[in-house]
Design an enzyme around this catalytic site. Sequence first.
Site, PDB file in Angstrom:
ATOM      1  N   SER A  39       0.828  -1.212   0.000  1.00 44.36           N
ATOM      2  CA  SER A  39       0.000   0.000   0.000  1.00 44.36           C
ATOM      3  C   SER A  39       0.855   1.252   0.000  1.00 44.36           C
ATOM      4  CB  SER A  39      -0.854   0.063   1.268  1.00 44.36           C
ATOM      5  OG  SER A  39      -1.698  -1.037   1.343  1.00 44.36           O
ATOM      6  N   HIS A  70      -3.714   0.661  -3.956  1.00 49.27           N
ATOM      7  CA  HIS A  70      -3.259  -0.490  -4.743  1.00 49.27           C
ATOM      8  C   HIS A  70      -3.940  -0.381  -6.099  1.00 49.27           C
ATOM      9  CE1 HIS A  70      -1.581  -3.189  -1.604  1.00 49.27           C
ATOM     10  NE2 HIS A  70      -2.383  -2.517  -0.827  1.00 49.27           N
ATOM     11  N   HIS A  92      -5.729  -9.113  -0.707  1.00 49.63           N
ATOM     12  CA  HIS A  92      -5.446  -9.529   0.662  1.00 49.63           C
ATOM     13  C   HIS A  92      -6.425 -10.593   1.125  1.00 49.63           C
ATOM     14  CE1 HIS A  92      -3.876  -5.432   0.277  1.00 49.63           C
ATOM     15  NE2 HIS A  92      -3.007  -5.742   1.211  1.00 49.63           N
ATOM     16  N   TYR A  94      -8.130 -10.492   3.754  1.00 47.16           N
ATOM     17  CA  TYR A  94      -9.348  -9.896   4.328  1.00 47.16           C
ATOM     18  C   TYR A  94     -10.372  -9.465   3.274  1.00 47.16           C
ATOM     19  CZ  TYR A  94      -6.930  -5.451   3.363  1.00 47.16           C
ATOM     20  OH  TYR A  94      -6.251  -4.427   2.766  1.00 47.16           O
ATOM     21  N   GLU A  95      -9.965  -9.429   1.991  1.00 49.82           N
ATOM     22  CA  GLU A  95     -10.929  -8.961   0.982  1.00 49.82           C
ATOM     23  C   GLU A  95     -12.030  -9.987   0.731  1.00 49.82           C
ATOM     24  OE1 GLU A  95      -9.285  -6.571  -2.371  1.00 49.82           O
ATOM     25  OE2 GLU A  95      -7.360  -6.963  -1.399  1.00 49.82           O
ATOM     26  N   ALA A 122       3.094  -2.381   3.896  1.00 51.45           N
ATOM     27  CA  ALA A 122       3.004  -1.334   4.913  1.00 51.45           C
ATOM     28  C   ALA A 122       2.747  -2.053   6.231  1.00 51.45           C
ATOM     29  CB  ALA A 122       1.854  -0.390   4.595  1.00 51.45           C
ATOM     30  N   MET A 216      -1.043  -7.036   7.334  1.00 56.66           N
ATOM     31  CA  MET A 216      -2.153  -7.886   6.874  1.00 56.66           C
ATOM     32  C   MET A 216      -1.860  -8.572   5.542  1.00 56.66           C
ATOM     33  SD  MET A 216      -5.188  -5.157   7.656  1.00 56.66           S
ATOM     34  CE  MET A 216      -5.125  -4.059   9.084  1.00 56.66           C
ATOM     35  N   SER A 217      -0.584  -8.762   5.233  1.00 59.47           N
ATOM     36  CA  SER A 217      -0.273  -9.348   3.915  1.00 59.47           C
ATOM     37  C   SER A 217       1.003 -10.158   3.999  1.00 59.47           C
ATOM     38  CB  SER A 217      -0.109  -8.224   2.881  1.00 59.47           C
ATOM     39  OG  SER A 217       1.045  -7.462   3.168  1.00 59.47           O
ATOM     40  N   ASN A 240       3.263   3.373  10.917  1.00 56.84           N
ATOM     41  CA  ASN A 240       2.727   3.790  12.228  1.00 56.84           C
ATOM     42  C   ASN A 240       3.308   2.882  13.303  1.00 56.84           C
ATOM     43  OD1 ASN A 240       0.600   1.921  10.696  1.00 56.84           O
ATOM     44  ND2 ASN A 240       0.509   1.445  12.876  1.00 56.84           N
ATOM     45  N   HIS A 252      -6.019   3.887   7.499  1.00 51.81           N
ATOM     46  CA  HIS A 252      -5.471   3.568   6.172  1.00 51.81           C
ATOM     47  C   HIS A 252      -4.875   4.828   5.539  1.00 51.81           C
ATOM     48  CE1 HIS A 252      -4.822   1.167   2.652  1.00 51.81           C
ATOM     49  NE2 HIS A 252      -5.597   1.935   1.894  1.00 51.81           N
TER      50      HIS A 252
HETATM   51  N1  HPA Z   1      -1.467  -3.108  11.700  1.00 48.77           N
HETATM   52  C1  HPA Z   1      -1.783  -3.908  10.663  1.00 48.77           C
HETATM   53  N2  HPA Z   1      -1.544  -3.591   9.410  1.00 48.77           N
HETATM   54  C2  HPA Z   1      -0.944  -2.416   9.165  1.00 48.77           C
HETATM   55  C3  HPA Z   1      -0.605  -1.538  10.194  1.00 48.77           C
HETATM   56  C4  HPA Z   1      -0.877  -1.909  11.537  1.00 48.77           C
HETATM   57  O1  HPA Z   1      -0.590  -1.186  12.510  1.00 48.77           O
HETATM   58  N3  HPA Z   1      -0.030  -0.446   9.608  1.00 48.77           N
HETATM   59  C5  HPA Z   1      -0.048  -0.672   8.265  1.00 48.77           C
HETATM   60  N4  HPA Z   1      -0.587  -1.858   7.987  1.00 48.77           N
END
Ligand code: HPA
Length: 280
Positions: A39, A70, A92, A94-95, A122, A216-217, A240, A252
């Site tokens: 991302s 994306h 992903h 989760y999609e 990310a 998440m990937s 983050n 996001h």
């Molecule tokens: N958690 C999960 N997925 C992420 C995060 C996070 O803090 N930051 C970017 N993708």
Amino acid sequence: MANNPPNDEQIQPAVEFIQNLQGLLSSDYAAKVAMILGSGLGSVTEHTEVLAEIPYSDIPGFPQTGVTGHSGSMLLTLMDGNPLIILNGRIHFYEQGDASAMAPVIATLKALGVETLILTNAAGSLLNSPPGSVLLIKDYINFTGQSPLFGVADNGRFVSMNKAYDAEYRNQLLQIAEQNSIPLPQGVYAWMSGPQFETPAEIRAIRILGADAVGMSTVPETILARYHGMKVAALSIITNYGAGMDDTHISHEQTLEYAPKAAAKVQVLISGFLDHLYGE
Ligand code: HPA
């Protein structure tokens, strides 16, 4: 959930479609390296010579992604002269709740002759790496209970994850980082299903269990690539701190704000890495 992994016949239309395109470009465009962009990292493609860009929707059997940041296309590129297939966007887990969603893509790359897969994502930091920094993934913990190999019937499914991320590749990337004064800590990536971000309690728990970054990937693609015998290198772009580690509101939008800040560093690392892989 049982998946139906693609067989050779099912991916053949995608393979032929891309091979035809490669043939139009130049008979010797043979990429042995592919990279999936996480991302907000789309700007990495600006530092390449893009020979062709193919939306996933044009490639037979390719899954389409609906996540902002994306764009969902395959690019046949040269990065500083070295062939590199870039997958700008991934689907992903989760999609659709399907851990094998990327299976046709990874199988197609393998059939095209790709030997090395570079994964980027990310991620939230569980260390003191600040947003905008890069972390080299040395191992992962799969907290989802999912596998992209559910439903695969051959014994290849019992794939060793002892060396999921190639040690020689990691050393190479560490060297390139040092030569270019890019801080590059190594760490363990925790795969969480998402799409919701973690709770502070989850972050505390996974830190205790040995995770250094969370996202998440990446893990499903790593497993698929290892199943196909490809070697893998993976980078997390820290966007983050993990939930509860500071006062910021994780979103996001924050991912999309911070990921591009690391794009130049990623480009330098990958360019040097390709020089190494293609033997300068
Ligand atoms: N958690 C999960 N997925 C992420 C995060 C996070 O803090 N930051 C970017 N993708």
